[in-house]
Each structure stands twice: as C-alpha cells, then as structure tokens.
Motif scaffolding. Sequence first.
Motif, short mmCIF file in Angstrom:
data_model
loop_
_atom_site.label_atom_id
_atom_site.label_comp_id
_atom_site.label_asym_id
_atom_site.label_seq_id
_atom_site.Cartn_x
_atom_site.Cartn_y
_atom_site.Cartn_z
N ASP A 179 0.88 -1.37 0.00
CA ASP A 179 -0.03 0.33 -0.03
C ASP A 179 0.76 1.19 -0.11
O ASP A 179 1.59 1.48 1.09
CB ASP A 179 -0.85 0.10 1.27
CG ASP A 179 -1.85 0.96 1.30
OD1 ASP A 179 -1.75 2.05 0.30
OD2 ASP A 179 -2.81 1.01 1.67
N TYR B 281 0.86 -7.11 -5.09
CA TYR B 281 0.08 -6.17 -5.52
C TYR B 281 0.23 -4.82 -5.08
O TYR B 281 0.41 -4.78 -3.66
CB TYR B 281 -1.45 -6.61 -5.12
CG TYR B 281 -2.00 -8.13 -5.67
CD1 TYR B 281 -2.55 -8.25 -6.78
CD2 TYR B 281 -1.72 -9.21 -4.89
CE1 TYR B 281 -3.02 -9.59 -7.17
CE2 TYR B 281 -2.30 -10.63 -5.18
CZ TYR B 281 -2.79 -10.50 -6.55
OH TYR B 281 -2.97 -11.78 -7.05
N LEU C 81 -0.85 -0.95 -4.40
CA LEU C 81 -2.07 -0.22 -3.95
C LEU C 81 -1.73 1.22 -3.96
O LEU C 81 -0.76 1.52 -3.34
CB LEU C 81 -3.05 -0.58 -3.04
CG LEU C 81 -3.84 -1.96 -3.11
CD1 LEU C 81 -4.39 -2.29 -1.93
CD2 LEU C 81 -4.86 -1.69 -4.41
N ASN C 82 -2.81 2.15 -4.64
CA ASN C 82 -2.56 3.70 -4.06
C ASN C 82 -1.44 4.46 -4.59
O ASN C 82 -0.79 4.81 -3.65
CB ASN C 82 -3.09 3.71 -2.69
CG ASN C 82 -4.36 2.90 -2.39
OD1 ASN C 82 -5.37 3.31 -2.92
ND2 ASN C 82 -4.29 2.32 -1.21
N SER D 205 -7.67 0.23 -7.06
CA SER D 205 -8.66 0.52 -6.19
C SER D 205 -8.68 -0.79 -5.41
O SER D 205 -8.01 -1.93 -5.80
CB SER D 205 -10.07 0.88 -6.69
OG SER D 205 -10.50 -0.42 -7.38
N LEU D 206 -9.54 -0.74 -4.14
CA LEU D 206 -9.78 -1.87 -3.48
C LEU D 206 -10.55 -3.04 -4.21
O LEU D 206 -10.45 -4.35 -4.28
CB LEU D 206 -10.29 -1.66 -2.17
CG LEU D 206 -9.45 -1.22 -0.94
CD1 LEU D 206 -10.27 -0.84 0.39
CD2 LEU D 206 -8.53 -2.33 -0.61
N LEU E 115 -8.49 -5.17 -6.19
CA LEU E 115 -7.76 -6.14 -5.60
C LEU E 115 -8.77 -7.28 -5.09
O LEU E 115 -8.19 -8.52 -5.27
CB LEU E 115 -7.33 -5.38 -4.06
CG LEU E 115 -6.42 -6.34 -3.12
CD1 LEU E 115 -5.26 -6.78 -3.60
CD2 LEU E 115 -6.23 -5.56 -1.90
N TYR F 4 -8.99 -3.15 5.33
CA TYR F 4 -9.14 -3.22 3.62
C TYR F 4 -10.45 -4.01 3.26
O TYR F 4 -10.49 -4.55 2.31
CB TYR F 4 -7.88 -3.96 3.16
CG TYR F 4 -6.68 -3.15 3.40
CD1 TYR F 4 -6.27 -2.59 2.18
CD2 TYR F 4 -5.91 -3.17 4.71
CE1 TYR F 4 -5.16 -1.74 2.30
CE2 TYR F 4 -4.76 -2.52 4.72
CZ TYR F 4 -4.48 -1.80 3.39
OH TYR F 4 -3.15 -0.94 3.64
#
Length: 303
Positions: free
Chosen positions: A158, A194, A196-197, A225-226, A229, A242
């Motif tokens: 993240d 992965y 994210l953000n 975005s979540l 994911l 999350y």
Amino acid sequence: MRPLPPELAKIAREELNEIPERVQEDLVILRTWIYQQRYLYARTSTDFLIAFLRRCRYSLEQTKKRIDDFFTFHTKCPEIVSNRRVTEKMLSINRLGLQYFPEFPRCSDHAAIMITRLNCCPKRYHMRDVMAYTAMGMELIALENDNAAIVGVIQIIDLSNLDVEHASQLGGGLLRKWWYWMNDCCPLRINATYCLNAPKELQNWLGFLRTLRVKMRPQFFILKSLEELYEHIPQKCLPEEYGGANGHMHECVSYMEDLLKSYRDYFEDEVNYGTVEHLRHGEIMPYEAEFGAEGSFRKLIFE
C-alpha cells in the motif's frame, strides 16, 4: 517438525515433495555440506533448514545455493542486515503498523497475506531500518507460519503514504539489493505482489519496480482500487482495515512484537554467521555474480 493439518500436509507432499520419512536424511545432507564449506558459517537448526527446503521444493542443490546466497548477502550487504536486532527502535517500527504479518489469517488458497504500508516518517526511520525490520519479520514467519512456508505469501504493498523522500532513500542500489534478497535469499516464496494507491508523482519510480518483475518471477500487479484487489483476493480474506473480515492490523502488530521479543537471542546470535570470502574457492560468489566484483549494479534498461 511441527505436525501439519491434513490439508497442508497434502500440499507439502504434492507440491513441495515433502516426504516426512526422508526429511531427517535431507537435514543430515545439508548439515554435512555446511560443515564442509570452510567459508560458510550458517545456521543448522531444524526449523531453519526446513524453511529453506520448503522454499526450494526440497531440491537439495537449490537449497544449498539459497542458503549460500542468504549468508553471503549478510556479509556483502551490511547496510541492510547489520542492524537486525530486537532493539527498542525496531519494536517502535513494528508498532507503526508498517507490516501486516498474520499469525493465522490466510488467503482462500491457504497462502499467508502480508501487507506493507510505509506510514512512517522518513526523517526518523530510514528505509534501511524498514528493510531490516521487514527481513526479520519475513524470516520469523518462514519459521513460525506453516501456511507461509508451505503455500507461500501474497504480498500487498500500500503506497498511500509513500513520498519522494522515501523513494530517494532507495537510491544507490538499495532497492535493487532488497529485491535481490527477496528473490534469491529469502526463505519465503512470494506468490504475487499487488501495489495499491500509488501517487501519480511516483509513477516513474513504480515503473522501475515493474522492470524488476522478470527477475522477481512472481506476478506483479499495479491496482487502482480495493475493488480491483478483490478481483484477485477474496474480500473476506483481507483485514477489516481493507474491507475484509480477517482480523485487525493491530492484532498482527501485537503478535509480531511478542514474536520478535521471543527471538531476541536468535538475532543477537547473527554475528556468528556469514561468509569468509577469501576461503571460498572454485566458484563465483553469488553476490558478485549478481552485482559485479565491486558491488556495482548492472545497468537497467527501461522500456
């Protein structure tokens, strides 16, 4: 060896070639090989060697190489591993919640989930300290978490709090060395990563990470975005922070603090391990084969 639940025992047998009746023989072979290497000072405890055997699917030759790489890295990259001790500073890094190291939470395929967050002040904690803490945690998870050791780890990075100063601290080859440790030395298998953000201003830096994915081998995804994911990891498998139902981040922080404290002597003992390179004969040192004799890094070609 700890007894495994039936589903993990089946995976270990079918996917890792783990035959319980043969493990002791493999351990004897590895210990004998370690004692015969005059340049190599390596741990020989059962849990440690089994973690590497599982990472290498019980290939003895691959296990020997990874153990060699692991302790060569300790000698050649002190900027990352020299401060791997359970100090108050290291415990304070853990309390920031930089890493989600689960005790039991796992993905639907039985893999463990590891979430990395850079929610720390770069002026107080250099990325070298964060890497040392992460390496300690990953080693302990390989020893303590059978799901992680047998099935592997799903890593989520993240980048919400990543800024330019964090990225600048990864210069001078530090990031490349870290990925080398993750891929060639770490006793854990990273199944997929992965991201994210990612802040827009750091897209070029993230593009650099993507150039390393061939070397890393596991799949590498940049997600927006979540919801994206959740297409890869069932939502229920994630912690509540999350949007999931798999425990809280702070529970993992408490678990890791207790685990680090219980391994205080283990990390104090690290000064006794590594390599004496002038005693190595007849082969290219793993570190030099990757980075060159002076530790300089091969030129990366950006596409």
